[in-house]
Design a protein around this motif. Structure first.
Motif, mmCIF file in Angstrom:
data_model
loop_
_atom_site.group_PDB
_atom_site.id
_atom_site.type_symbol
_atom_site.label_atom_id
_atom_site.label_comp_id
_atom_site.label_asym_id
_atom_site.label_seq_id
_atom_site.Cartn_x
_atom_site.Cartn_y
_atom_site.Cartn_z
ATOM 1 N N GLY A 66 77.618 -62.403 43.322
ATOM 2 C CA GLY A 66 78.269 -61.417 43.933
ATOM 3 C C GLY A 66 77.411 -59.906 43.921
ATOM 4 O O GLY A 66 78.230 -59.327 44.043
ATOM 5 N N LEU A 67 75.718 -59.283 43.809
ATOM 6 C CA LEU A 67 75.740 -58.635 43.783
ATOM 7 C C LEU A 67 75.819 -58.057 45.317
ATOM 8 O O LEU A 67 76.416 -58.825 45.889
ATOM 9 N N ASN A 74 67.168 -51.960 62.457
ATOM 10 C CA ASN A 74 65.724 -51.145 62.892
ATOM 11 C C ASN A 74 65.550 -50.389 61.525
ATOM 12 O O ASN A 74 65.114 -49.370 61.494
ATOM 13 N N GLY A 75 65.474 -50.813 60.190
ATOM 14 C CA GLY A 75 65.603 -50.608 59.043
ATOM 15 C C GLY A 75 67.215 -49.106 58.829
ATOM 16 O O GLY A 75 66.689 -48.260 57.912
ATOM 17 N N GLU A 76 67.743 -48.805 59.589
ATOM 18 C CA GLU A 76 68.523 -48.338 59.510
ATOM 19 C C GLU A 76 69.613 -48.392 58.648
ATOM 20 O O GLU A 76 70.511 -49.759 59.418
ATOM 21 N N PHE A 77 70.644 -48.075 57.092
ATOM 22 C CA PHE A 77 71.386 -49.191 56.680
ATOM 23 C C PHE A 77 73.206 -48.490 57.699
ATOM 24 O O PHE A 77 72.909 -47.765 58.005
ATOM 25 N N ILE A 78 73.729 -49.363 57.843
ATOM 26 C CA ILE A 78 75.025 -49.816 58.211
ATOM 27 C C ILE A 78 76.062 -49.775 57.364
ATOM 28 O O ILE A 78 76.116 -50.391 57.020
ATOM 29 N N GLY A 79 76.510 -48.774 57.949
ATOM 30 C CA GLY A 79 77.705 -49.114 56.126
ATOM 31 C C GLY A 79 77.465 -48.677 55.112
ATOM 32 O O GLY A 79 75.741 -48.641 54.797
ATOM 33 N N ALA A 80 78.345 -49.049 53.866
ATOM 34 C CA ALA A 80 77.980 -48.736 53.059
ATOM 35 C C ALA A 80 77.763 -50.124 52.077
ATOM 36 O O ALA A 80 78.233 -51.083 53.117
ATOM 37 N N PRO A 81 76.813 -50.144 51.501
ATOM 38 C CA PRO A 81 76.580 -51.573 50.575
ATOM 39 C C PRO A 81 77.774 -52.222 50.178
ATOM 40 O O PRO A 81 78.744 -51.886 50.162
ATOM 41 N N LYS A 82 77.920 -53.821 51.237
ATOM 42 C CA LYS A 82 79.034 -54.586 50.774
ATOM 43 C C LYS A 82 79.588 -55.543 49.559
ATOM 44 O O LYS A 82 78.574 -55.754 49.054
ATOM 45 N N VAL A 83 80.376 -55.885 48.692
ATOM 46 C CA VAL A 83 80.510 -56.183 48.152
ATOM 47 C C VAL A 83 81.315 -57.647 48.415
ATOM 48 O O VAL A 83 81.698 -57.905 49.488
ATOM 49 N N PRO A 84 80.670 -58.933 48.334
ATOM 50 C CA PRO A 84 80.257 -60.269 49.306
ATOM 51 C C PRO A 84 81.677 -60.487 48.617
ATOM 52 O O PRO A 84 82.183 -60.782 47.741
ATOM 53 N N TRP A 85 83.003 -60.687 50.310
ATOM 54 C CA TRP A 85 83.741 -61.387 49.876
ATOM 55 C C TRP A 85 84.450 -62.247 51.148
ATOM 56 O O TRP A 85 84.560 -61.687 52.206
#
Length: 150
Positions: A66-67, A74-85
């Motif tokens: 659930g983390l 290439n080291g650049e984040f894509i969007g915001a962090p996701k809650v696994p679902w």
């Protein structure tokens, strides 16, 4: 005689405590990877093009599935962090903006896995086109009809 025996007992106890502390520290340092794990990463499609939309999917394991999940290109984040679902799964839409090699990485709880894809230019004619504004020197072109009424 008792003094020597007491010193040896105290020395053994000290060595035992030091060994226990070292073992406990090792467990703490390895704990994140034991409790959360990115098990696999995949990208839908096979002919990756600039401007296309693709789904990056991850399968997650361990007790802390659930983390938050982080996706990067290439080291650049894509969007915001996701809650696994649903639990144990996570995905995000990826739209490459440059050609060349892209290392797509999924991270969770101190573990990560990557997949490498090569992105090509968008095919010719894939952009938007315009036929003009529809206005000429005398006004709108082709916007009306002429006819007579009797």
């Amino acid at each position: 005689m008792r003094t020597t025996r007491s010193r040896n007992t105290a020395r053994r106890a000290g060595v035992g405590i030091t060994g226990f502390a070292a073992m406990a520290a090792a467990v703490v340092l390895t704990a994140p990877s034991a409790f959360a794990a990115v098990e696999s990463v995949s990208v839908d499609g096979s002919d990756y093009r600039v401007g296309g939309e693709y789904t990056i999917s991850a399968t997650l394991g361990g007790a802390s599935v659930g983390l938050l999940v982080y996706f990067s290109d290439n080291g650049e984040f894509i969007g915001a962090p996701k809650v696994p679902w649903p639990p144990g799964k996570s995905s995000i839409t990826w739209k490459p903006e440059t050609t060349g090699q892209h290392i797509l990485t999924v991270e969770q709880g101190g573990t990560h896995k990557s997949v490498v894809v090569n992105v090509k230019d968008a095919p010719l004619g894939s952009g938007s086109s315009s036929s003009g504004s529809g206005f000429g020197p005398g006004g709108p072109l082709g916007s009306g009809s002429s006819g007579t009424t009797d």
